[in-house]
Design an enzyme around this catalytic site. Structure first.
Site, PDB file in Angstrom:
ATOM      1  N   ARG A 167       0.834  -1.208   0.000  1.00  0.00           N
ATOM      2  CA  ARG A 167       0.000   0.000   0.000  1.00  0.00           C
ATOM      3  C   ARG A 167       0.865   1.253   0.000  1.00  0.00           C
ATOM      4  NH1 ARG A 167      -5.133  -1.620   0.387  1.00  0.00           N
ATOM      5  NH2 ARG A 167      -5.443  -3.547   1.571  1.00  0.00           N
ATOM      6  N   ASP A 168       0.442   2.232  -0.788  1.00  0.00           N
ATOM      7  CA  ASP A 168       1.133   3.526  -0.804  1.00  0.00           C
ATOM      8  C   ASP A 168       0.948   4.200   0.559  1.00  0.00           C
ATOM      9  OD1 ASP A 168       2.057   5.585  -3.343  1.00  0.00           O
ATOM     10  OD2 ASP A 168       1.591   6.489  -1.392  1.00  0.00           O
ATOM     11  N   ILE A 169       2.020   4.832   1.037  1.00  0.00           N
ATOM     12  CA  ILE A 169       1.985   5.461   2.363  1.00  0.00           C
ATOM     13  C   ILE A 169       1.100   6.717   2.356  1.00  0.00           C
ATOM     14  CG2 ILE A 169       3.967   7.040   2.139  1.00  0.00           C
ATOM     15  CD1 ILE A 169       4.906   5.910   4.886  1.00  0.00           C
ATOM     16  N   ASN A 171       5.020   6.643 -13.563  1.00  0.00           N
ATOM     17  CA  ASN A 171       5.625   7.945 -13.821  1.00  0.00           C
ATOM     18  C   ASN A 171       7.093   7.776 -14.196  1.00  0.00           C
ATOM     19  OD1 ASN A 171       3.238   9.334 -13.106  1.00  0.00           O
ATOM     20  ND2 ASN A 171       3.749   9.163 -10.935  1.00  0.00           N
ATOM     21  N   GLU A 187       9.008  10.386  -8.184  1.00  0.00           N
ATOM     22  CA  GLU A 187       9.692  10.800  -6.948  1.00  0.00           C
ATOM     23  C   GLU A 187      10.625   9.722  -6.440  1.00  0.00           C
ATOM     24  OE1 GLU A 187       6.550  11.831  -4.270  1.00  0.00           O
ATOM     25  OE2 GLU A 187       6.110  13.704  -5.339  1.00  0.00           O
ATOM     26  N   VAL A 188      10.248   8.466  -6.635  1.00  0.00           N
ATOM     27  CA  VAL A 188      11.078   7.355  -6.147  1.00  0.00           C
ATOM     28  C   VAL A 188      11.649   6.642  -7.366  1.00  0.00           C
ATOM     29  CG1 VAL A 188      11.131   5.219  -4.830  1.00  0.00           C
ATOM     30  CG2 VAL A 188       9.671   7.109  -4.060  1.00  0.00           C
ATOM     31  N   HIS A 222       7.699   1.698 -10.424  1.00  0.00           N
ATOM     32  CA  HIS A 222       6.539   1.178  -9.696  1.00  0.00           C
ATOM     33  C   HIS A 222       5.290   1.518 -10.485  1.00  0.00           C
ATOM     34  CE1 HIS A 222       7.850   5.120  -8.244  1.00  0.00           C
ATOM     35  NE2 HIS A 222       6.569   5.445  -8.181  1.00  0.00           N
ATOM     36  N   HIS A 224       1.477   2.352 -10.068  1.00  0.00           N
ATOM     37  CA  HIS A 224       0.448   2.762  -9.119  1.00  0.00           C
ATOM     38  C   HIS A 224      -0.848   2.072  -9.539  1.00  0.00           C
ATOM     39  CE1 HIS A 224       2.537   6.440  -7.433  1.00  0.00           C
ATOM     40  NE2 HIS A 224       3.189   6.327  -8.569  1.00  0.00           N
TER      41      HIS A 224
HETATM   42  P1  5GP Z   1       6.125   8.467  -7.835  1.00  0.00           P
HETATM   43  O1  5GP Z   1       5.801   9.929  -7.611  1.00  0.00           O
HETATM   44  O2  5GP Z   1       7.607   8.214  -7.782  1.00  0.00           O
HETATM   45  O3  5GP Z   1       5.458   7.885  -9.035  1.00  0.00           O
HETATM   46  O4  5GP Z   1       5.455   7.722  -6.613  1.00  0.00           O
HETATM   47  C1  5GP Z   1       6.119   7.406  -5.429  1.00  0.00           C
HETATM   48  C2  5GP Z   1       5.071   6.913  -4.452  1.00  0.00           C
HETATM   49  O5  5GP Z   1       5.739   6.291  -3.371  1.00  0.00           O
HETATM   50  C3  5GP Z   1       4.219   8.032  -3.866  1.00  0.00           C
HETATM   51  O6  5GP Z   1       2.841   7.773  -4.161  1.00  0.00           O
HETATM   52  C4  5GP Z   1       4.517   7.976  -2.377  1.00  0.00           C
HETATM   53  O7  5GP Z   1       3.388   8.244  -1.567  1.00  0.00           O
HETATM   54  C5  5GP Z   1       5.017   6.547  -2.206  1.00  0.00           C
HETATM   55  N1  5GP Z   1       5.935   6.391  -1.091  1.00  0.00           N
HETATM   56  C6  5GP Z   1       6.997   7.197  -0.814  1.00  0.00           C
HETATM   57  N2  5GP Z   1       7.634   6.760   0.294  1.00  0.00           N
HETATM   58  C7  5GP Z   1       6.967   5.644   0.710  1.00  0.00           C
HETATM   59  C8  5GP Z   1       7.164   4.746   1.806  1.00  0.00           C
HETATM   60  O8  5GP Z   1       8.080   4.882   2.615  1.00  0.00           O
HETATM   61  N3  5GP Z   1       6.290   3.719   1.911  1.00  0.00           N
HETATM   62  C9  5GP Z   1       5.264   3.537   1.036  1.00  0.00           C
HETATM   63  N4  5GP Z   1       4.464   2.498   1.239  1.00  0.00           N
HETATM   64  N5  5GP Z   1       5.050   4.363  -0.011  1.00  0.00           N
HETATM   65  C10 5GP Z   1       5.894   5.408  -0.167  1.00  0.00           C
END
Ligand code: 5GP
Length: 116
Positions: free
Chosen positions: A30-32, A88, A96-97, A101, A103
């Site tokens: 699950r997303d945080i 993304n 961001e990460v 991944h 979503h």
């Molecule tokens: P991006 O913007 O890279 O596509 O999405 C990164 C996602 O990772 C975001 O939706 C963010 O809420 C999620 N995320 C970031 N840090 C953590 C974490 O420590 N744990 C979990 N479960 N999700 C995270």
């Protein structure tokens, strides 16, 4: 060599996450910071920083990400109503990460695909 992100630590269960599914290729958790009633991330177990870094050797894991997203969507009870899969890439994509991944978002009507 790309730098690991916190997702590698989640996959290895070194930091906590609500892991819903894991196999030899992918992990779903699950997303945080959920953006919809259901917001789950499906990630490959190996580090691939962005979609730009994918190669043919990744296709098994990339394909598994989709089939696992569908399986988890069914488990979450959102498959029939529908959901959205988003990946993304880099700055303009809002990544961001830097561990790719998918979503899986749903649980309500999501509206237009892109914000204006
Ligand atoms: P991006 O913007 O890279 O596509 O999405 C990164 C996602 O990772 C975001 O939706 C963010 O809420 C999620 N995320 C970031 N840090 C953590 C974490 O420590 N744990 C979990 N479960 N999700 C995270």
């Amino acid at each position: 060599m790309a730098e690991e992100t916190l997702f590698s630590k989640i996959i290895r269960r070194e930091i906590p996450a609500d892991i819903l599914y894991q196999d030899e290729l992918v992990t779903a958790f699950r997303d945080i910071s959920p953006q919809a009633p259901t917001h789950i991330l499906v990630v490959p177990n190996i580090l691939i920083p962005t979609v730009n870094d994918t190669v043919a050797g990744h296709e098994a894991a990339l394909g598994r990400m989709i089939t696992v997203a569908a399986k988890v969507a069914k488990q979450e009870g959102i498959a029939e109503d529908g959901y959205r899969l988003i990946m993304n890439c880099n700055q303009h994509g809002g990544q961001e990460v830097y561990h790719i991944h998918l979503h899986l978002v749903g649980g309500r009507a999501l509206g237009p695909m892109l914000a204006k």
